[in-house]
Scaffold this active site. Structure first.
Site, PDB file in Angstrom:
ATOM      1  N   GLN A  72      -1.093  -3.198   5.487  1.00 50.72           N
ATOM      2  CA  GLN A  72      -2.246  -2.557   4.846  1.00 50.72           C
ATOM      3  C   GLN A  72      -2.829  -1.417   5.707  1.00 50.72           C
ATOM      4  OE1 GLN A  72      -4.120  -6.772   3.754  1.00 50.72           O
ATOM      5  NE2 GLN A  72      -5.349  -5.082   2.984  1.00 50.72           N
ATOM      6  N   HIS A  73      -3.632  -0.613   5.047  1.00 49.55           N
ATOM      7  CA  HIS A  73      -4.598   0.324   5.670  1.00 49.55           C
ATOM      8  C   HIS A  73      -4.041   1.593   6.312  1.00 49.55           C
ATOM      9  CE1 HIS A  73      -7.204  -3.135   5.263  1.00 49.55           C
ATOM     10  NE2 HIS A  73      -6.601  -3.794   6.236  1.00 49.55           N
ATOM     11  N   ASP A 228       0.598  -6.289   2.201  1.00 53.36           N
ATOM     12  CA  ASP A 228       1.435  -7.449   2.558  1.00 53.36           C
ATOM     13  C   ASP A 228       0.716  -8.789   2.342  1.00 53.36           C
ATOM     14  OD1 ASP A 228      -0.222  -7.030   4.784  1.00 53.36           O
ATOM     15  OD2 ASP A 228       1.417  -6.960   6.235  1.00 53.36           O
TER      16      ASP A 228
END
Ligand SMILES: Nc1ncnc2c1ncn2[C@@H]1O[C@H](COP(=O)(O)OP(=O)(O)O)[C@@H](O)[C@H]1O
Ligand SMILES: O=C(CO)[C@@H](O)[C@H](O)COP(=O)(O)O
Length: 476
Positions: A72-73, A228
């Site tokens: 992520q991110h 994920d």
């Protein structure tokens, strides 16, 4: 009847793992993997190379649909022609911690952010990386036309390489980790992009849970993909009362939920799930690699660390490790370091040090489980997944530290499985994802009697030391 195959990709911090499954049952029929380079700033091209390697040798032959679950991110910046502007800054890069503080203050405090996007920015979140870029790399910022996330970029690459690319897309789950998309309203907050970056950027279209991102020239469906952890939740088929704890590079604690979480302390982020609901989540920067670091400090490998940790008594003879080896995100202590207390001549043994590494890593995550519970999430049992859940010492200590039954699902790539399940869902076009059975492996009971007291003491000592070294508030 010939079976239909679907594939799920887990493009995570350390590696790319691909599972090919039967679309109706979820049975895994083929698997591939390849490593990613180390570091918190990585060229996205490495993810593509690892994906190509992991799927080489005909791994995807006969696959009718696939989806990508990704770390992520991460901030992936693209110029007007869709070319990468710079290396991606990953979720575990803490250079934007000052930007996070500034953004929290500028919007009017933590509660204003919770109101806007159900999350309080910390260095991991994409919005803070945008501010860092605008402040520190004006030339790169000027060239940046669009920002996407790791799974968005890989999905786009797959479609571009196989002839079905139309537009950049993302999904609710991953979009919710940007801090400029709200899981509550389902809308982008363009004003927050402007606040962070000083101007608007092109953002990927947010697809619904079973929507199709595109079709390759040979007709394979590429589904929306997701972050994920959202992928793992779908792969595990979490039910009410189940809390997943994933021990990968990050340590994550998450549960399916039907409403925004509204945590003004910022401990629990109000992410969206890949099924249309919510996925409140607490994430630490320090999990599996605390054990790798412990093993290397003790001059052994992971199996050696396990053997040593299992020799020691609960409580590691009085040693307590705050495991903030990479700084920390939850609690929000980006400048913190690891910290060992209670060392004496009599307890200074390799076995106690090994046990302190396992206990410290798990106590840090147990605080995340408590935070979810404090926000009203039912915690009947913990489902333990991720690379370090294979550790025998982790399996011994986890029920003691979490204090609830710990279930070890059958070994598997749950992010990849969740992505594959999403692909099967998009392929089938049904209202609900297909029912795939998750084989439950061991169920470990929490301690009772004197062992329970000993376990409580470990948690109590950890919490007290944590507060002494880093009293609520920032480190440094
Ligand atoms: N038996 C084990 N004991 C402890 N750690 C392990 C074991 N097997 C794998 N790991 C660790 O798991 C991590 C990889 O887990 P994974 O969930 O794939 O991480 P990520 O998704 O962040 O890439 C590595 O740091 C590896 O050292
Ligand atoms: O930042 C988060 C969750 O918010 C991390 O969980 C990343 O999504 C990376 O995951 P792993 O590579 O450690 O699985």
């Amino acid at each position: 009847m010939e079976r239909r195959l679907v594939a799920g990709v887990d493009s995570s911090t350390q590696s790319c793992k691909v599972v090919v499954c039967d679309a109706d049952t979820g049975e895994v029929v083929r698997e591939g993997r390849a490593s990613h380079p180390d570091g918190s700033e990585v060229s996205a091209t490495h993810w593509w190379r690892a994906y190509e390697k992991a799927t080489s040798g005909g791994l995807l032959e006969g696959v009718a649909a696939l989806a990508v679950g990704g770390q992520q991110h991460g901030m992936v910046t693209l110029d007007e022609r869709g070319k990468l502007v710079r290396d991606a800054l990953l979720w575990n890069d803490t250079r934007s911690s000052g930007a996070a503080e500034d953004l929290v203050r500028e919007l009017g405090g933590a509660l204003a952010w919770v109101d806007a996007v159900d999350c309080v920015p910390v260095a991991s979140f994409t919005v803070t990386k945008l501010r860092w870029l605008a402040e520190h790399e004006p030339d790169n910022a000027r060239r940046t036309h669009r920002v996407v996330l790791p799974h968005d970029w890989l999905t786009g690459q797959i479609l571009q390489s196989r002839g079905g690319f139309h537009d950049w897309t993302t999904d609710r789950g991953d979009a919710s980790g940007t801090c400029y998309w709200s899981a509550t309203t389902g809308d982008y907050r363009h004003d927050l992009v402007e606040l962070a970056f000083g101007r608007q950027l092109e953002l990927p279209r947010v697809l619904g849970p079973a929507e199709v991102a595109g079709r390759t020239h040979d007709g394979a469906v590429v589904a929306a993909g997701t972050g994920d952890n959202m992928g793992a939740a779908l792969g595990l088929g979490l039910r009410t009362g189940d809390v997943a704890v994933s021990l990968g590079t990050s340590g994550t604690v998450f549960a399916e939920h039907d409403a925004p979480i509204g945590d003004g302390n910022g401990y629990v982020a109000g992410f969206a799930s890949a099924t249309g609901g919510h996925l409140p989540l607490a994430c630490t920067l320090n999990a599996a690699r605390v054990l790798t670091a412990g093993a290397s400090m003790l001059g052994t490998d992971l199996a050696g660390l396990d053997r040593l940790a299992l020799e020691a008594d609960p409580g590691a003879g009085g040693l307590t490790l705050l495991p903030y080896l990479d700084g920390e995100r939850t609690p929000n202590l980006p400048e913190s370091t690891g910290n060992l207390s209670g060392l004496t001549r009599s307890n200074a043994t390799p076995a106690n040090l090994a046990r302190a590494c396992v206990e410290g890593m798990l106590c840090n995550l147990a605080a995340g489980v408590d935070a979810l519970r404090d926000k009203g999430i039912r915690v009947n049992r913990v489902l333990l997944i991720g690379g370090a859940s294979a550790s025998a010492a982790v399996r011994r200590v986890a029920p003691q530290v979490f204090g609830v039954p710990v279930v070890l699902p059958a070994p598997g790539e749950y992010v990849g499985l969740g992505a594959a399940r999403q692909a099967a869902w998009a392929l089938g076009g049904t209202d609900e994802p297909p029912q795939w059975d998750v084989a439950r492996g061991l169920e470990l009971e929490p301690p009772v009697g004197a062992a329970l007291e000993a376990a409580r003491e470990v948690r109590g000592r950890y919490d007290a030391w944590q507060q002494q070294v880093y009293p609520t508030g920032a480190a440094g």
